[in-house]
Motif scaffolding. Structure first.
Motif, mmCIF file in Angstrom:
data_model
loop_
_atom_site.group_PDB
_atom_site.id
_atom_site.type_symbol
_atom_site.label_atom_id
_atom_site.label_comp_id
_atom_site.label_asym_id
_atom_site.label_seq_id
_atom_site.Cartn_x
_atom_site.Cartn_y
_atom_site.Cartn_z
ATOM 1 N N UNK A 180 47.843 38.111 33.334
ATOM 2 C CA UNK A 180 48.699 39.214 32.888
ATOM 3 C C UNK A 180 48.014 40.570 33.048
ATOM 4 N N UNK A 183 48.643 41.395 36.560
ATOM 5 C CA UNK A 183 50.049 41.813 36.714
ATOM 6 C C UNK A 183 50.231 43.258 36.247
ATOM 7 N N UNK A 184 49.601 43.614 35.118
ATOM 8 C CA UNK A 184 49.743 44.995 34.624
ATOM 9 C C UNK A 184 49.120 45.993 35.605
ATOM 10 N N UNK A 186 49.125 45.583 38.867
ATOM 11 C CA UNK A 186 50.111 45.723 39.944
ATOM 12 C C UNK A 186 51.261 46.629 39.503
#
Lengths: 193, 77
Positions: A180, A183-184, A186
């Motif tokens: 995660x 992901x943050x 990105x």
């Protein structure tokens, strides 16, 4: 204390708090969404400057600004009250702009266990701050106890939930956070698309 | 606001949150402890895959309830 630890990953950096950060910290701490879950902040901003000056003199106290790669200030985080290899991590306030909670938590564990070589860290979270208690539980911290009337918020005493992570388990927690946190990162790169 | 989309989004949220607190609609982050910042990102990953969209960091941070999600998806489709 004045320290020189700077560490970055997942699109953010933790760097030492400077006196020039007082205005940012004051705004963050007095934001109504944040102030309901943290100890009372004096409404006189000069006290924030004084607090940081005092903090510079404190031993075993590492306070950080969370910054984006473009040097935008996104929040604060810290490790303090370190005694016999055990320290509290907190002062964790993140602006609403970017979801950097997993990345900043990953980095504070890296500092705690890989740089400061602590044996364990613990968090003291206001019992009403259910989403942060849930965050720590989901990460794998275990609940140790409840500290009755541990903090005063707007003149009212609040209980604190104490959650702990040991050296033995921190890699597992970082592993959970990595997907995660990446992901943050990105998400932040998509900004302005 | 499409009823079908609303039902799809709410079902995804209910599955993800798996929480006894999730009875009132629209679902609100502030009212559901399990909707913490980790779970929020997991939900966004699922939504991106399910609806073949990409959200920005600001959009993700702005979401406070299920209606916000529906509005963002509608804008992107």
């Amino acid at each position: 204390m004045k320290h020189d630890i700077t560490i970055g990953k997942f699109g953010i950096t933790l760097r030492p708090v400077e006196i020039e950060d007082a205005d940012f910290i004051f705004k963050l701490r007095t934001d109504p969404d944040n102030s309901q879950f943290i100890g009372d902040t004096n409404s006189d901003i000069s006290k924030q400057y004084q607090w940081i000056e005092n903090y510079f003199e404190q031993e075993n106290d590492y306070y950080f600004i969370i910054e984006s790669n473009s040097k935008e200030k996104l929040g604060t985080i810290g490790i303090y009250d370190i005694i016999n290899g055990s320290g509290e991590w907190g002062r964790w306030i993140i602006s609403k702009k970017h979801p950097v909670a997993p990345a900043s938590a990953w980095l504070i564990y890296e500092i705690a266990f890989n740089i400061l070589n602590l044996k364990e860290v613990y968090c003291r979270t206001v019992v009403d701050n259910k989403s942060v208690v849930s965050f720590h539980e989901r990460c794998g911290l275990h609940r140790v106890r409840v500290e009755k009337d541990g903090v005063a918020i707007k003149g009212e005493n609040k209980d604190l939930i104490i959650q702990m992570l040991s050296l033995k388990n921190y890699k597992m927690v970082q592993k959970k956070l990595e997907v995660l946190a990446s992901f943050s990162e990105r998400l932040m790169l998509r900004k302005g698309e | 606001m499409s009823d079908l989309l609303r039902k799809e989004v709410e079902q995804i949220l209910l599955n993800e949150l798996n929480s006894a607190e999730t009875t009132d609609l629209p679902l609100k982050r502030k009212e559901i402890a399990a909707w913490d910042s980790l779970k929020h990102l997991e939900i966004i990953l699922t939504l991106e895959e399910e609806f073949n969209i990409q959200l920005t960091s600001e959009e993700v941070a702005s979401i406070e309830n299920s209606n916000d999600i529906i509005r963002i998806i509608e804008q992107k489709r």
